[in-house]
Motif scaffolding. Structure first.
Motif, PDB file in Angstrom:
ATOM      1  N   TYR A  59      -3.794   7.706  -2.799  1.00 23.89           N
ATOM      2  CA  TYR A  59      -2.774   8.302  -2.239  1.00 23.89           C
ATOM      3  C   TYR A  59      -2.499   7.270  -1.159  1.00 23.89           C
ATOM      4  O   TYR A  59      -1.376   6.931  -0.791  1.00 23.89           O
ATOM      5  N   TRP A  60      -3.438   6.915  -0.584  1.00 23.86           N
ATOM      6  CA  TRP A  60      -3.199   5.809   0.808  1.00 23.86           C
ATOM      7  C   TRP A  60      -2.507   4.616   0.199  1.00 23.86           C
ATOM      8  O   TRP A  60      -1.786   4.063   0.894  1.00 23.86           O
ATOM      9  N   PHE A  61      -3.160   4.071  -0.680  1.00 18.74           N
ATOM     10  CA  PHE A  61      -2.442   2.782  -1.222  1.00 18.74           C
ATOM     11  C   PHE A  61      -1.235   3.094  -1.972  1.00 18.74           C
ATOM     12  O   PHE A  61      -0.250   2.159  -1.666  1.00 18.74           O
ATOM     13  N   ASN A  62      -0.678   4.087  -2.532  1.00 19.94           N
ATOM     14  CA  ASN A  62       0.529   4.597  -2.873  1.00 19.94           C
ATOM     15  C   ASN A  62       1.586   4.521  -1.762  1.00 19.94           C
ATOM     16  O   ASN A  62       2.448   3.981  -1.638  1.00 19.94           O
ATOM     17  N   VAL A  65       1.972   0.890  -0.343  1.00 17.90           N
ATOM     18  CA  VAL A  65       2.567  -0.203  -1.266  1.00 17.90           C
ATOM     19  C   VAL A  65       4.293   0.324  -1.403  1.00 17.90           C
ATOM     20  O   VAL A  65       5.234  -0.468  -1.287  1.00 17.90           O
ATOM     21  N   PHE A  66       4.441   1.715  -1.490  1.00 17.53           N
ATOM     22  CA  PHE A  66       5.871   2.077  -2.059  1.00 17.53           C
ATOM     23  C   PHE A  66       6.652   2.443  -0.658  1.00 17.53           C
ATOM     24  O   PHE A  66       7.827   2.772  -0.830  1.00 17.53           O
ATOM     25  N   LYS A  67       5.944   2.534   0.388  1.00 19.87           N
ATOM     26  CA  LYS A  67       6.843   2.816   1.890  1.00 19.87           C
ATOM     27  C   LYS A  67       7.680   1.768   1.982  1.00 19.87           C
ATOM     28  O   LYS A  67       8.981   1.930   2.247  1.00 19.87           O
ATOM     29  N   ALA A  68       7.216   0.392   1.634  1.00 22.19           N
ATOM     30  CA  ALA A  68       8.177  -0.824   1.902  1.00 22.19           C
ATOM     31  C   ALA A  68       9.377  -0.815   0.929  1.00 22.19           C
ATOM     32  O   ALA A  68      10.262  -1.206   1.244  1.00 22.19           O
ATOM     33  N   ALA A  69       9.438   0.020  -0.220  1.00 25.93           N
ATOM     34  CA  ALA A  69      10.228   0.163  -1.409  1.00 25.93           C
ATOM     35  C   ALA A  69      11.448   1.017  -0.960  1.00 25.93           C
ATOM     36  O   ALA A  69      12.306   0.983  -1.504  1.00 25.93           O
ATOM     37  N   HIS A  70      11.183   1.820  -0.018  1.00 23.38           N
ATOM     38  CA  HIS A  70      12.358   2.734   0.368  1.00 23.38           C
ATOM     39  C   HIS A  70      13.444   2.322   1.095  1.00 23.38           C
ATOM     40  O   HIS A  70      13.022   1.355   1.945  1.00 23.38           O
ATOM     41  N   PRO A  71      14.409   2.482   0.759  1.00 25.83           N
ATOM     42  CA  PRO A  71      15.716   1.816   1.476  1.00 25.83           C
ATOM     43  C   PRO A  71      15.754   2.127   3.082  1.00 25.83           C
ATOM     44  O   PRO A  71      15.343   3.423   3.346  1.00 25.83           O
TER      45      PRO A  71
END
Length: 87
Positions: A59-62, A65-71
Motif C-alpha cells: 500500500y505504501w509503495f502504491n 509511485v502513483f501519487k506522482a501520476a495524479h494530475p
C-alpha cells in the motif's frame, strides 16, 4: 552386617552442589517448555502478521509511485486553456 551406601549419596565434599544442580536442571526444563510453547504460538501467528506487513508495504509503495501520476490542479488549468485555444 555392613550397611551398603546409597548410589545417590555424594561424598561430603560434593553435597554442596546438589541444590544448585537440581534448581538449575528443573528451571532449565521449565524455560525450555515455556520457549517451546511460545515458539508454537509464534509459528501460528507469524503468517497472518506477515501478510498484514506485506499488505502495508504494498500500500505504501502504491501510494508513493502513483501519487506522482495524479494530475495537479495547474496541469488541469493548462489542459483547459489548450482546449479553449488559448496559448
Amino acid at each position: 552386617m555392613t550397611r551398603s551406601r546409597s548410589p545417590f549419596r555424594l561424598p561430603p565434599r560434593w553435597r554442596w552442589i546438589t541444590g544448585p544442580v537440581i534448581a538449575l536442571g528443573s528451571g532449565g526444563a521449565a524455560v525450555a517448555m515455556w520457549l517451546e510453547e511460545n515458539g508454537v504460538a509464534l509459528s501460528d501467528c507469524a503468517p497472518p502478521a506477515g501478510m498484514a506487513a506485506l499488505a502495508a508495504l504494498l500500500y505504501w509503495f502504491n501510494h508513493l509511485v502513483f501519487k506522482a501520476a495524479h494530475p495537479r490542479p495547474r496541469d488541469m488549468e493548462k489542459s483547459e486553456k489548450r482546449r479553449m485555444g488559448e496559448p
